[in-house]
Design a protein around this motif. Structure first.
Motif, PDB file in Angstrom:
ATOM      1  N   GLY A  44       0.778  -1.193   0.000  1.00  0.00           N
ATOM      2  CA  GLY A  44       0.000   0.000   0.000  1.00  0.00           C
ATOM      3  C   GLY A  44       0.830   1.272   0.000  1.00  0.00           C
ATOM      4  N   GLU A  45       0.168   2.316   0.349  1.00  0.00           N
ATOM      5  CA  GLU A  45       0.840   3.615   0.484  1.00  0.00           C
ATOM      6  C   GLU A  45       1.036   3.890   1.970  1.00  0.00           C
ATOM      7  OE1 GLU A  45       2.633   6.932   0.682  1.00  0.00           O
ATOM      8  OE2 GLU A  45       2.368   6.027  -1.320  1.00  0.00           O
ATOM      9  N   PRO A  46       2.267   3.819   2.457  1.00  0.00           N
ATOM     10  CA  PRO A  46       2.488   3.944   3.900  1.00  0.00           C
ATOM     11  C   PRO A  46       2.070   5.288   4.475  1.00  0.00           C
ATOM     12  CG  PRO A  46       4.574   3.912   2.698  1.00  0.00           C
ATOM     13  CD  PRO A  46       3.516   3.526   1.727  1.00  0.00           C
ATOM     14  N   LEU A  47       2.080   6.354   3.666  1.00  0.00           N
ATOM     15  CA  LEU A  47       1.718   7.664   4.199  1.00  0.00           C
ATOM     16  C   LEU A  47       0.222   7.802   4.473  1.00  0.00           C
ATOM     17  CD1 LEU A  47       4.650   8.243   3.345  1.00  0.00           C
ATOM     18  CD2 LEU A  47       3.911  10.536   2.698  1.00  0.00           C
ATOM     19  N   LEU A  48      -0.573   6.801   4.077  1.00  0.00           N
ATOM     20  CA  LEU A  48      -1.986   6.793   4.451  1.00  0.00           C
ATOM     21  C   LEU A  48      -2.165   6.529   5.945  1.00  0.00           C
ATOM     22  CD1 LEU A  48      -3.636   4.843   1.481  1.00  0.00           C
ATOM     23  CD2 LEU A  48      -4.013   7.246   2.085  1.00  0.00           C
ATOM     24  N   LEU A 102       0.939  12.335  -0.753  1.00  0.00           N
ATOM     25  CA  LEU A 102       0.719  12.904   0.575  1.00  0.00           C
ATOM     26  C   LEU A 102       1.983  13.500   1.188  1.00  0.00           C
ATOM     27  CD1 LEU A 102      -1.556  10.084   2.062  1.00  0.00           C
ATOM     28  CD2 LEU A 102      -2.274  12.300   1.162  1.00  0.00           C
ATOM     29  N   TYR A 103       3.119  13.307   0.529  1.00  0.00           N
ATOM     30  CA  TYR A 103       4.363  13.722   1.164  1.00  0.00           C
ATOM     31  C   TYR A 103       4.448  15.220   1.442  1.00  0.00           C
ATOM     32  CZ  TYR A 103       9.243  14.425   2.290  1.00  0.00           C
ATOM     33  OH  TYR A 103      10.389  14.806   2.923  1.00  0.00           O
ATOM     34  N   PRO A 104       4.088  16.103   0.516  1.00  0.00           N
ATOM     35  CA  PRO A 104       4.253  17.539   0.807  1.00  0.00           C
ATOM     36  C   PRO A 104       3.549  17.980   2.089  1.00  0.00           C
ATOM     37  CG  PRO A 104       3.885  17.227  -1.533  1.00  0.00           C
ATOM     38  CD  PRO A 104       3.650  15.891  -0.885  1.00  0.00           C
ATOM     39  N   ASP A 116       3.128  15.394 -10.668  1.00  0.00           N
ATOM     40  CA  ASP A 116       3.403  16.736 -10.156  1.00  0.00           C
ATOM     41  C   ASP A 116       3.678  16.707  -8.660  1.00  0.00           C
ATOM     42  OD1 ASP A 116       3.100  17.766 -12.684  1.00  0.00           O
ATOM     43  OD2 ASP A 116       1.042  18.451 -12.374  1.00  0.00           O
ATOM     44  N   LYS A 117       3.017  15.798  -7.942  1.00  0.00           N
ATOM     45  CA  LYS A 117       3.245  15.678  -6.504  1.00  0.00           C
ATOM     46  C   LYS A 117       4.646  15.127  -6.209  1.00  0.00           C
ATOM     47  CE  LYS A 117      -0.340  17.290  -4.364  1.00  0.00           C
ATOM     48  NZ  LYS A 117      -0.218  18.440  -3.416  1.00  0.00           N
TER      49      LYS A 117
END
Length: 335
Positions: A60-64, A90-92, A127-128
């Motif tokens: 998955g996406e760990p930043l979730l 989600l990093y920014p 872009d993110k």
């Protein structure tokens, strides 16, 4: 000859959920909870006892996971090396809270062309990633670009290298695609490719060329293994069960690896004892020897496998491992 006889890496799946839908991955299709901080604390304690040195908080996406900074801080408190790979969406927004907690931060980027990258990821995220690079640099972080290499994008390595990585002082990590569970990897119909290894000899030669360039990391053992037809169950190179501890979002020990996932054992706060139990060790002993292991080239298990056993793959991987540590300004021996 075995050099290290204990696990060195934990692939800790904090969730299987993802905010992208990459065509070459099926993890985002799975329902999933999130790991709890309490379970992570207990498991990190036992992972330390088992000899693990590196925690890859993955998905998955760990930043979730809203508590990812706390999970990372606990791992750092217990002196682990940490790594996170993100699609950048989600990093920014979360960069400040993650600052200084990730030893190896990777941004996934598979094309220097925004439309092509976004098409492969199933969501607009190019872009993110570019924004994430700028934010990370401003905070003094040193992210890498993780470029998953397919037949269709291998010709774009040069543009990725010259247009994005070099101007930003970033290491370009070449991640050869691998097949599993029938997931579509865009493999050609060439006789020289297989479902497990969808890269042609021409592509492997190009990888080898780029792996020699300054600022580029490629584990040369990956290329050698693909040329040898992958793991062979009669003489396995894979040591997934004994080198890598895989923990699911349901707080289960997954064996022999995430991608095969034959058996999930509830941890219940007893990871150290569970790992050494007869039932678990019986599966560990079958690492690389199961029918589904034939031809496997999955990078995340082969890298630690190469590192713990003296073989031609150990020698192939050593120069590139030392090169990566040098480029990052550290001389940590990860394994």
């Amino acid at each position: 000859m075995r050099l290290v006889r204990h696990p060195v890496l934990c692939n800790y799946y904090v969730t299987y959920r993802c905010n992208a839908s990459c065509g070459f991955c099926d993890i985002w299709e799975r329902p999933s909870p999130y790991v709890t901080l309490e379970n992570v604390r207990d498991n990190l304690r036992d992972l330390k006892r088992l000899g693990v040195r590196v925690i890859d908080f993955t998905g998955g996406e760990p930043l979730l996971h809203r508590q990812l900074p706390e999970l990372l801080a606990e791992a750092k408190r217990q002196k682990f090396i940490t790594t996170v790979t993100t699609n950048g969406l989600l990093y920014p927004k979360q960069a400040d809270s993650l600052r200084g907690l990730v030893d190896m931060l990777h941004f996934s980027l598979d094309s220097p062309d925004a439309a092509e990258h976004d098409a492969g990821r199933g969501v607009r995220c190019f872009d993110k990633v570019i924004e994430s690079i700028a934010v990370a640099k401003q905070l003094g972080e040193r992210p890498d670009i993780l470029f998953t290499v397919f037949e269709h994008n291998i010709g774009q390595i040069e543009a990725m290298y010259s247009q994005i990585c070099r101007p930003n002082g970033l290491v370009l990590i070449l991640n050869p695609v691998f097949g599993y569970n029938g997931v579509d990897t865009g493999a050609s119909t060439s006789a020289e490719t297989t479902p497990d290894n969808p890269l042609s000899e021409t592509a492997l030669q190009m990888l080898t060329h780029w792996g020699k360039q300054p600022g580029v990391y490629l584990n040369d053992g990956f290329v050698q293994l693909r040329r040898d037809g992958g793991n062979h169950i009669d003489k396995p190179i894979c040591r997934a069960g004994s080198t890598t501890v895989v923990i699911s979002p349901q707080n289960e020990l997954v064996l022999p690896c995430y991608h095969l996932g034959l058996k999930n054992f509830p941890i219940d706060g007893q990871l150290h004892d569970l790992y050494h139990s007869a039932d678990v060790q019986k599966l560990v002993a079958l690492e690389g020897r199961l029918p589904a292991c034939e031809g496997c080239v999955i990078n995340c298990y082969m890298q630690p496998s190469f590192a713990v056993e003296l073989s031609k793959y150990w020698w192939s991987a050593l120069p590139s491992t030392l090169k990566y540590n040098y480029m990052k300004g550290t001389w940590k021996q990860l394994f």
